[in-house]
Write a protein that holds these residues in place. Sequence first.
Motif, PDB file in Angstrom:
ATOM      1  N   UNK A  21     -41.307 -34.292  36.474  1.00 51.71           N
ATOM      2  CA  UNK A  21     -40.754 -35.170  37.501  1.00 51.71           C
ATOM      3  C   UNK A  21     -40.130 -34.359  38.627  1.00 51.71           C
ATOM      4  N   UNK A  22     -40.187 -33.054  38.517  1.00 47.76           N
ATOM      5  CA  UNK A  22     -39.683 -32.147  39.539  1.00 47.76           C
ATOM      6  C   UNK A  22     -40.768 -31.989  40.607  1.00 47.76           C
ATOM      7  N   UNK A  23     -40.420 -32.152  41.883  1.00 47.46           N
ATOM      8  CA  UNK A  23     -41.441 -32.035  42.941  1.00 47.46           C
ATOM      9  C   UNK A  23     -42.148 -30.679  42.979  1.00 47.46           C
ATOM     10  N   UNK A  24     -41.530 -29.642  42.410  1.00 46.21           N
ATOM     11  CA  UNK A  24     -42.155 -28.317  42.400  1.00 46.21           C
ATOM     12  C   UNK A  24     -43.255 -28.203  41.358  1.00 46.21           C
ATOM     13  N   UNK A  25     -43.291 -29.119  40.390  1.00 48.74           N
ATOM     14  CA  UNK A  25     -44.314 -29.072  39.345  1.00 48.74           C
ATOM     15  C   UNK A  25     -45.634 -29.563  39.919  1.00 48.74           C
ATOM     16  N   UNK A  26     -46.710 -28.971  39.508  1.00 48.47           N
ATOM     17  CA  UNK A  26     -48.009 -29.240  40.133  1.00 48.47           C
ATOM     18  C   UNK A  26     -48.687 -30.528  39.693  1.00 48.47           C
ATOM     19  N   UNK A  27     -48.257 -31.162  38.629  1.00 43.41           N
ATOM     20  CA  UNK A  27     -48.922 -32.388  38.207  1.00 43.41           C
ATOM     21  C   UNK A  27     -48.151 -33.117  37.128  1.00 43.41           C
ATOM     22  N   UNK A  28     -48.611 -34.298  36.782  1.00 43.76           N
ATOM     23  CA  UNK A  28     -47.906 -35.087  35.770  1.00 43.76           C
ATOM     24  C   UNK A  28     -48.050 -34.476  34.383  1.00 43.76           C
ATOM     25  N   UNK A  29     -47.032 -34.666  33.567  1.00 42.47           N
ATOM     26  CA  UNK A  29     -47.062 -34.174  32.197  1.00 42.47           C
ATOM     27  C   UNK A  29     -47.453 -35.324  31.279  1.00 42.47           C
ATOM     28  N   UNK A  30     -48.512 -35.100  30.520  1.00 43.92           N
ATOM     29  CA  UNK A  30     -48.983 -36.059  29.531  1.00 43.92           C
ATOM     30  C   UNK A  30     -48.937 -35.382  28.163  1.00 43.92           C
ATOM     31  N   UNK A  31     -49.227 -36.125  27.106  1.00 42.62           N
ATOM     32  CA  UNK A  31     -49.258 -35.511  25.779  1.00 42.62           C
ATOM     33  C   UNK A  31     -50.339 -34.432  25.717  1.00 42.62           C
ATOM     34  N   UNK A  32     -51.414 -34.607  26.463  1.00 40.10           N
ATOM     35  CA  UNK A  32     -52.469 -33.590  26.514  1.00 40.10           C
ATOM     36  C   UNK A  32     -51.940 -32.285  27.111  1.00 40.10           C
ATOM     37  N   UNK A  33     -51.142 -32.391  28.171  1.00 38.55           N
ATOM     38  CA  UNK A  33     -50.548 -31.205  28.797  1.00 38.55           C
ATOM     39  C   UNK A  33     -49.608 -30.517  27.817  1.00 38.55           C
ATOM     40  N   UNK A  34     -48.813 -31.292  27.091  1.00 38.25           N
ATOM     41  CA  UNK A  34     -47.893 -30.712  26.106  1.00 38.25           C
ATOM     42  C   UNK A  34     -48.684 -29.916  25.074  1.00 38.25           C
ATOM     43  N   UNK A  35     -49.780 -30.479  24.592  1.00 39.93           N
ATOM     44  CA  UNK A  35     -50.582 -29.774  23.590  1.00 39.93           C
ATOM     45  C   UNK A  35     -51.223 -28.516  24.160  1.00 39.93           C
ATOM     46  N   UNK A  36     -51.597 -28.544  25.433  1.00 42.06           N
ATOM     47  CA  UNK A  36     -52.164 -27.350  26.064  1.00 42.06           C
ATOM     48  C   UNK A  36     -51.106 -26.266  26.233  1.00 42.06           C
ATOM     49  N   UNK A  37     -49.901 -26.654  26.579  1.00 45.13           N
ATOM     50  CA  UNK A  37     -48.838 -25.695  26.834  1.00 45.13           C
ATOM     51  C   UNK A  37     -48.244 -25.115  25.548  1.00 45.13           C
ATOM     52  N   UNK A  38     -48.212 -25.904  24.478  1.00 46.13           N
ATOM     53  CA  UNK A  38     -47.615 -25.466  23.218  1.00 46.13           C
ATOM     54  C   UNK A  38     -48.725 -25.213  22.198  1.00 46.13           C
ATOM     55  N   UNK A  39     -49.467 -24.172  22.439  1.00 47.46           N
ATOM     56  CA  UNK A  39     -50.669 -23.874  21.635  1.00 47.46           C
ATOM     57  C   UNK A  39     -50.364 -23.604  20.162  1.00 47.46           C
TER      58      UNK A  39
END
Length: 82
Positions: A21-39
Amino acid sequence: MPDWLTDGRRRRIVELVRKGVDPRHSGPVTSEVVMQQLRTMTEEMKSVGAEEADLRYVLPLVGVKADPVSGVLRIVEDRDGE
């Protein structure tokens, strides 16, 4: 709580959602993004037969809710009412 959802991972999930929700972040965070980031967490989930749906199921327990249409995650302001 499942073993793969450690305290550190809970904090990291909340941190990722806050950045979403920070304007500096490049896109929305979804559960898919969480799984990609926390391998490592994702690998542990797979080893016990857990999937992305299992992650979405436990998100409210850590104060995060997914939008039912877009899937974008947000911090739940009032956990008592959820």
